[in-house]
Design a protein around this motif. Structure first.
Motif, PDB file in Angstrom:
ATOM      1  N   UNK A  22       1.127  -1.163  -0.291  1.00  0.00           N
ATOM      2  CA  UNK A  22       0.070  -0.379  -0.108  1.00  0.00           C
ATOM      3  C   UNK A  22       1.110   1.448  -0.197  1.00  0.00           C
ATOM      4  N   UNK A  23       0.698   2.548  -0.910  1.00  0.00           N
ATOM      5  CA  UNK A  23       1.105   3.969  -0.602  1.00  0.00           C
ATOM      6  C   UNK A  23       1.591   3.882   0.772  1.00  0.00           C
ATOM      7  N   UNK A  24       2.285   4.089   0.691  1.00  0.00           N
ATOM      8  CA  UNK A  24       2.998   4.858   1.982  1.00  0.00           C
ATOM      9  C   UNK A  24       3.474   3.980   3.559  1.00  0.00           C
ATOM     10  N   UNK A  25       3.076   2.557   2.858  1.00  0.00           N
ATOM     11  CA  UNK A  25       3.698   1.666   3.682  1.00  0.00           C
ATOM     12  C   UNK A  25       4.989   1.452   3.864  1.00  0.00           C
TER      13      UNK A  25
ATOM     14  N   UNK B  11       0.976   3.772  -5.541  1.00  0.00           N
ATOM     15  CA  UNK B  11       0.072   2.279  -5.422  1.00  0.00           C
ATOM     16  C   UNK B  11       0.802   1.994  -6.148  1.00  0.00           C
TER      17      UNK B  11
ATOM     18  N   UNK C 237       5.708  -7.980   9.217  1.00  0.00           N
ATOM     19  CA  UNK C 237       4.813  -6.425   9.180  1.00  0.00           C
ATOM     20  C   UNK C 237       4.907  -5.834   8.384  1.00  0.00           C
ATOM     21  N   UNK C 238       3.785  -5.072   8.452  1.00  0.00           N
ATOM     22  CA  UNK C 238       3.185  -3.770   7.826  1.00  0.00           C
ATOM     23  C   UNK C 238       3.368  -2.621   8.378  1.00  0.00           C
TER      24      UNK C 238
ATOM     25  N   UNK D 161       1.563   0.939   9.477  1.00  0.00           N
ATOM     26  CA  UNK D 161       0.637   2.257   8.296  1.00  0.00           C
ATOM     27  C   UNK D 161       1.243   3.464   9.252  1.00  0.00           C
ATOM     28  N   UNK D 162       1.861   4.349   8.521  1.00  0.00           N
ATOM     29  CA  UNK D 162       1.319   5.687   9.808  1.00  0.00           C
ATOM     30  C   UNK D 162       0.349   6.854   9.639  1.00  0.00           C
ATOM     31  N   UNK D 163       0.046   6.446  10.673  1.00  0.00           N
ATOM     32  CA  UNK D 163      -1.236   6.867  11.156  1.00  0.00           C
ATOM     33  C   UNK D 163      -1.541   8.725  11.133  1.00  0.00           C
TER      34      UNK D 163
END
Lengths: 172, 321
Positions: free
Chosen positions: B32-35, B65, B313-314, B316-318
């Motif tokens: 996923x983009x940015x992950x 993406x 693991x991924x 994701x920057x929240x």
């Protein structure tokens, strides 16, 4: 100005303020269908991308039916295109997007189109919207995965610099 | 035995069902983009009186993406600082030699998904990839390997993945272009200096066919359900013979006819089969275990069975945009 005229003016002004005050609470909820999802990790990726958006309050994904429900933060401007982009960023595509909109204070033009913030929503088909909560299904490749030709005179007339969203009335 | 394994893994798969997070092969889908994904994986096998282990730490990032980039650090006790004595005539590959555990180099991989046909519970995707490995390590066999860093080189290929409900199938076809290795082999006469050696490993065609099946849960109700996936993967490689130049750069430089090389340096092919099982916890922490057996031909670079472990693991920057 007569006393009655002044009263009307103040009343009108009040109405205007009220309308302005509620202007940003029009998007109540959006339901999305996501294509290409087959695992919970993928579904979670979509959710995480949606949650990054400043106007998104909550996302609930239904893994079994590859659908999701998004609620919005009150007072924040909702960007429907950003929702589609977030799904794409996760590596998937929208099957449908249905938005529940409170039409109470939204003026609808004769051709059925209406404006929220900086976007124009143009009704496809000959339907009309009542004052209340209505559900709209967004059309076009970005939101439904299907390219289609629109027959609506309002589309080319829409002002430049504004986002135009062709929609269909599902309820309301 | 192999046939039983095959039937065991394919039967439920044909009933319908699937996952594409193959323990060994890459699917056509992207990060996923940015992950940011972090993956720790290793290959382990028993060799004579010791255990060989190749380990890698991979960082994966979704640039767009469609475009994912992986950077992997490679370490092992599989490679020495010098080639064996009397390379390539005897003792190749040098079974049972002890090498210290060391960091060998890095692997860079980029994958671009150029086709996505998504359905409600299915997708068909195609991606192209390019990879490059830089390692400072000796490698005794002609068969090149970029992912675990046996040798320096480049590669590329195409991935096609089809996924429907609980079943996934993926086909990868690619090529590896190894870069020549310049190093030394100790002279059998200890008082003489090391012999400079140049090894051009064989170019290779690589292919894989992977099947995946989502065993559990039968029905999704929440992210907290642990997913169990079953896999069976076939990995094939066909490679050219090596060319070894001895006394490189010296007046007595020469190379030997390939027909006189040991088998590990001659052209060959193999197809390995790797059944595997995977758990995905909390829809993010992914743990894979698979075992690799030979099915046709053999790889001289590994001994069977090879145990493969991966943890991923991924993140994701929240941050809200």
């Amino acid at each position: 100005m007569t006393a009655l005229g002044f009263k009307n003016f103040v009343f009108g002004l009040l109405l205007l303020f009220m309308a302005a005050g509620t202007a940003k609470a029009q998007f109540l909820q959006a339901d999305i269908g996501v294509n290409g999802l087959t695992c919970s990790q993928c579904s979670r990726s979509v959710e995480m991308q949606l949650r990054k958006l400043a106007f998104v309050q909550d996302v609930r994904m239904d893994l079994e039916h590859t659908k999701g429900t998004i609620t919005f933060i009150k007072g924040k401007k909702v960007d429907v295109a950003a929702l589609a982009r977030a799904v794409k960023d996760a590596g998937f595509s929208l099957r449908f997007l249905e938005a529940k909109i409170d039409m109470q204070h939204i003026p609808v033009a004769d051709d059925g189109s209406f404006r929220i913030d900086n976007s124009i929503y143009v009704l496809l088909d000959d339907t009309s919207v009542t004052r209340g909560v209505a559900i709209f299904r967004f059309a076009g490749k970005t939101f439904s995965g299907r390219q289609e030709k629109y027959k609506n005179s309002a589309l080319p007339a829409a002002r430049k610099g504004m986002a135009i969203y062709p929609v269909r009335v599902i309820k309301g | 035995m192999k046939r039983i394994l095959l039937i065991l893994f394919l039967l439920p798969a044909f009933r319908s069902g699937a996952q594409e997070l193959f323990p060994l092969s890459e699917p056509a889908s992207s990060v996923p983009k940015g992950a940011l994904g972090v993956r720790l994986f290793s290959e382990t096998y028993k060799e004579v009186n010791q255990v060989r282990n190749m380990s890698a730490l991979r960082l994966m990032y979704g640039v767009t993406p469609r475009l994912s980039v992986y950077l992997t650090g490679l370490a092992s006790n599989h490679h020495g600082k010098k080639l064996p004595v009397e390379f390539p005539f005897h003792n190749t590959p040098e079974r049972g030699a002890r090498y210290p555990y060391k960091i060998n180099g890095a692997h860079l991989y980029a994958k671009y998904r150029f086709l996505s046909l998504d359905g409600q519970n299915s997708h068909f995707r195609m991606a192209a990839y390019a990879e490059g490995t830089w390692v400072k390590a000796t490698h005794h066999e002609t068969e090149p390997d970029l992912m675990m860093g046996d040798n320096t080189g480049f590669g590329g290929g195409l991935i096609t993945t089809y996924l429907k409900h609980k079943f996934a199938v993926s086909l990868t076809a690619g090529a590896i272009f190894p870069v020549a290795y310049n190093g030394f082999s100790p002279d059998p006469i200890e008082s003489l200096p090391d012999m400079p050696v140049r090894v051009q490993y064989g170019k290779a065609l690589t292919y894989s066919l992977s099947f995946g099946y989502l065993l559990l849960p039968r029905t999704y109700t929440s992210y907290n359900q642990t997913n169990i996936n079953l896999y069976v993967e076939f990995h094939g490689k066909a490679f050219q013979g090596a060319r070894v130049d001895l006394f490189t750069g010296l007046p007595n430089e020469y190379y030997l006819e390939q027909s006189r090389y040991p088998a590990a340096l001659q052209k060959g092919y193999f197809v390995d089969v790797s059944p595997g099982i995977q758990a995905i916890i909390q829809s993010n922490l992914r743990i894979d275990f698979s075992m690799t057996f030979s099915s046709m031909g053999i790889s001289y670079a590994r001994l069977y069975p090879v145990y493969n472990i991966g943890i991923q693991r991924y993140f994701f920057f929240g941050k809200k945009k």
